[in-house]
Design an enzyme around this catalytic site. Structure first.
Site, PDB file in Angstrom:
ATOM      1  N   GLU A 155       9.611   0.790  11.441  1.00 43.69           N
ATOM      2  CA  GLU A 155       8.329   1.501  11.321  1.00 43.69           C
ATOM      3  C   GLU A 155       7.952   2.157  12.639  1.00 43.69           C
ATOM      4  O   GLU A 155       7.447   3.280  12.666  1.00 43.69           O
ATOM      5  CB  GLU A 155       7.241   0.532  10.864  1.00 43.69           C
ATOM      6  CG  GLU A 155       7.411   0.119   9.408  1.00 43.69           C
ATOM      7  CD  GLU A 155       6.489  -1.010   8.981  1.00 43.69           C
ATOM      8  OE1 GLU A 155       6.286  -1.150   7.778  1.00 43.69           O
ATOM      9  OE2 GLU A 155       5.981  -1.748   9.842  1.00 43.69           O
ATOM     10  N   ASP A 179       1.935   5.059   6.508  1.00 44.96           N
ATOM     11  CA  ASP A 179       2.342   3.648   6.582  1.00 44.96           C
ATOM     12  C   ASP A 179       1.113   2.748   6.469  1.00 44.96           C
ATOM     13  O   ASP A 179      -0.010   3.161   6.781  1.00 44.96           O
ATOM     14  CB  ASP A 179       3.077   3.394   7.913  1.00 44.96           C
ATOM     15  CG  ASP A 179       3.983   2.164   7.844  1.00 44.96           C
ATOM     16  OD1 ASP A 179       3.906   1.411   6.851  1.00 44.96           O
ATOM     17  OD2 ASP A 179       4.763   1.960   8.796  1.00 44.96           O
ATOM     18  N   GLY A 180       1.344   1.538   6.054  1.00 45.18           N
ATOM     19  CA  GLY A 180       0.283   0.544   5.937  1.00 45.18           C
ATOM     20  C   GLY A 180       0.047  -0.150   7.268  1.00 45.18           C
ATOM     21  O   GLY A 180       0.628   0.200   8.298  1.00 45.18           O
ATOM     22  N   ALA A 181      -0.827  -1.147   7.261  1.00 41.52           N
ATOM     23  CA  ALA A 181      -1.099  -1.920   8.480  1.00 41.52           C
ATOM     24  C   ALA A 181      -1.682  -3.267   8.078  1.00 41.52           C
ATOM     25  O   ALA A 181      -2.176  -3.435   6.950  1.00 41.52           O
ATOM     26  CB  ALA A 181      -2.080  -1.182   9.390  1.00 41.52           C
ATOM     27  N   ASP A 182      -1.612  -4.206   9.004  1.00 38.55           N
ATOM     28  CA  ASP A 182      -2.161  -5.544   8.754  1.00 38.55           C
ATOM     29  C   ASP A 182      -3.546  -5.710   9.356  1.00 38.55           C
ATOM     30  O   ASP A 182      -4.338  -6.499   8.853  1.00 38.55           O
ATOM     31  CB  ASP A 182      -1.196  -6.599   9.294  1.00 38.55           C
ATOM     32  CG  ASP A 182       0.159  -6.477   8.624  1.00 38.55           C
ATOM     33  OD1 ASP A 182       0.208  -6.659   7.398  1.00 38.55           O
ATOM     34  OD2 ASP A 182       1.142  -6.141   9.300  1.00 38.55           O
ATOM     35  N   LYS A 193      -8.398  -4.969   5.808  1.00 44.33           N
ATOM     36  CA  LYS A 193      -7.601  -4.853   7.048  1.00 44.33           C
ATOM     37  C   LYS A 193      -8.433  -4.423   8.251  1.00 44.33           C
ATOM     38  O   LYS A 193      -7.924  -4.417   9.371  1.00 44.33           O
ATOM     39  CB  LYS A 193      -6.460  -3.850   6.845  1.00 44.33           C
ATOM     40  CG  LYS A 193      -5.597  -4.087   5.623  1.00 44.33           C
ATOM     41  CD  LYS A 193      -4.793  -5.351   5.760  1.00 44.33           C
ATOM     42  CE  LYS A 193      -3.861  -5.594   4.590  1.00 44.33           C
ATOM     43  NZ  LYS A 193      -2.771  -4.647   4.464  1.00 44.33           N
ATOM     44  N   THR A 196       0.853  -1.203   0.000  1.00 51.06           N
ATOM     45  CA  THR A 196       0.000   0.000   0.000  1.00 51.06           C
ATOM     46  C   THR A 196       0.884   1.247   0.000  1.00 51.06           C
ATOM     47  O   THR A 196       0.601   2.224  -0.715  1.00 51.06           O
ATOM     48  CB  THR A 196      -0.953  -0.011   1.213  1.00 51.06           C
ATOM     49  OG1 THR A 196      -1.462  -1.340   1.383  1.00 51.06           O
ATOM     50  CG2 THR A 196      -2.118   0.929   0.997  1.00 51.06           C
ATOM     51  N   LYS A 243       0.970  -4.229  12.973  1.00 50.97           N
ATOM     52  CA  LYS A 243       1.869  -4.078  11.835  1.00 50.97           C
ATOM     53  C   LYS A 243       2.978  -5.132  11.914  1.00 50.97           C
ATOM     54  O   LYS A 243       3.139  -5.788  12.923  1.00 50.97           O
ATOM     55  CB  LYS A 243       2.490  -2.678  11.833  1.00 50.97           C
ATOM     56  CG  LYS A 243       1.481  -1.590  11.475  1.00 50.97           C
ATOM     57  CD  LYS A 243       2.114  -0.214  11.374  1.00 50.97           C
ATOM     58  CE  LYS A 243       3.357  -0.160  10.521  1.00 50.97           C
ATOM     59  NZ  LYS A 243       3.199  -0.707   9.159  1.00 50.97           N
ATOM     60  N   GLY A 293       5.244  -7.371   6.873  1.00 51.54           N
ATOM     61  CA  GLY A 293       6.414  -7.365   5.979  1.00 51.54           C
ATOM     62  C   GLY A 293       7.720  -7.459   6.752  1.00 51.54           C
ATOM     63  O   GLY A 293       8.801  -7.438   6.157  1.00 51.54           O
TER      64      GLY A 293
HETATM   65  C1  5RP Z   1       5.376  -4.106   7.153  1.00 49.40           C
HETATM   66  C2  5RP Z   1       4.020  -3.609   7.508  1.00 49.40           C
HETATM   67  C3  5RP Z   1       3.105  -3.258   6.397  1.00 49.40           C
HETATM   68  O1  5RP Z   1       2.714  -1.938   6.561  1.00 49.40           O
HETATM   69  C4  5RP Z   1       1.905  -4.129   6.468  1.00 49.40           C
HETATM   70  O2  5RP Z   1       2.345  -5.479   6.395  1.00 49.40           O
HETATM   71  C5  5RP Z   1       0.917  -3.843   5.342  1.00 49.40           C
HETATM   72  O3  5RP Z   1       1.446  -4.243   4.113  1.00 49.40           O
HETATM   73  P1  5RP Z   1       0.605  -4.178   2.774  1.00 49.40           P
HETATM   74  O4  5RP Z   1       0.330  -2.729   2.502  1.00 49.40           O
HETATM   75  O5  5RP Z   1       1.493  -4.822   1.742  1.00 49.40           O
HETATM   76  O6  5RP Z   1      -0.662  -4.959   2.992  1.00 49.40           O
HETATM   77  O7  5RP Z   1       3.666  -3.478   8.654  1.00 49.40           O
HETATM   78  O8  5RP Z   1       6.111  -4.416   8.292  1.00 49.40           O
END
Ligand code: 5RP
Length: 224
Positions: free
Chosen positions: A106, A84-87, A124, A31, A97, A100
């Site tokens: 982060e 930043d993204g998140a899980d 998410k 993302t 998070k 990745g």
């Molecule tokens: C990496 C993270 C990422 O922000 C999280 O995994 C989201 O990734 P993506 O945008 O590919 O779904 O925390 O450590």
């Protein structure tokens, strides 16, 4: 949902939040990759002058490819805005998070930043953190046996990559914890903070001021 399209939409919206002259924290993941493409377009079209601190080697490489100027916390210890993204995202914008494996950098960059905006696709969103995603923690390998024993009730699983232990950009390993729904995230965060050998955990509590959620119908904004 077309996840790739949702990420592009949310990446474009996040790029609109950036002001000229800002120092940015640049998260990691797919993302964020969409955000970086949109940010690079703005830099080129509007001659925006921004610099960013990448949270992973992967994000550093993407910035170099896209022509996004980067800096370091050594040069710029305070940042204006991190994207930043998140899980997983809870209704109160607490996050899991580390999917990745970049969670330590982060969290450092989030802590150095005045504002933090999470960008996710709708998959998410969770009612309770941990209901659909195991909680990653970064562990110094020397302490792995101790940490595994301390956290045995959370069924820690060593993350692997092609059969070998997955290595973070810091040379450490990741344990994914099968927490199940986390009823008290603060208590779990404190427990992990106190566990010797855990460098950092993927609970980002009271960090995000806003979350942009990409859906089929556009981008929803959630604020704290
Ligand atoms: C990496 C993270 C990422 O922000 C999280 O995994 C989201 O990734 P993506 O945008 O590919 O779904 O925390 O450590």
């Amino acid at each position: 949902m077309d996840q790739a399209e949702a990420k592009r939409k949310v990446g474009r919206r996040a790029a609109e939040l950036v002001d000229d002259g800002q120092l940015l924290g640049l998260g990691s993941g797919s993302t964020v990759a969409a955000f970086l493409v949109a940010l690079a377009d703005r830099i080129e079209e509007e001659t925006l002058s921004v610099r960013g601190v990448p949270t992973s080697h992967d994000t550093q490489r993407r910035c170099e490819e896209l022509g996004i100027p980067t800096t370091t916390l050594d040069e710029e210890p305070r940042l204006a805005l991190t994207i930043d993204g998140a899980d997983e995202v809870a209704p109160d914008l607490d996050l899991i998070k580390g999917g990745g494996g970049a969670l330590f950098r982060e969290k450092v960059v989030a802590t150095a930043s005045d504002r933090f905006v999470a960008i996710v696709d709708a998959s998410k969103a969770a009612d309770t953190l941990g209901e659909g995603f195991d909680l990653p923690i970064e562990v110094v390998e020397y302490a792995l046996p101790l940490v595994r024993e301390e956290l045995v009730d959370l069924d820690p699983e060593l993350r692997t990559d092609d059969g070998d232990p997955f290595r973070t950009d810091n040379g450490n390993v990741i344990l994914d914890l099968a927490t199940g729904p986390i009823e008290d995230p603060q208590a779990l965060a404190h427990r992990l903070d106190r566990t010797v050998g855990v460098l950092e955990h993927g609970l980002f509590l009271d960090v995000a001021e806003r979350c942009l959620v990409g859906t089929d119908d556009g981008v929803q904004e959630r604020k704290n």
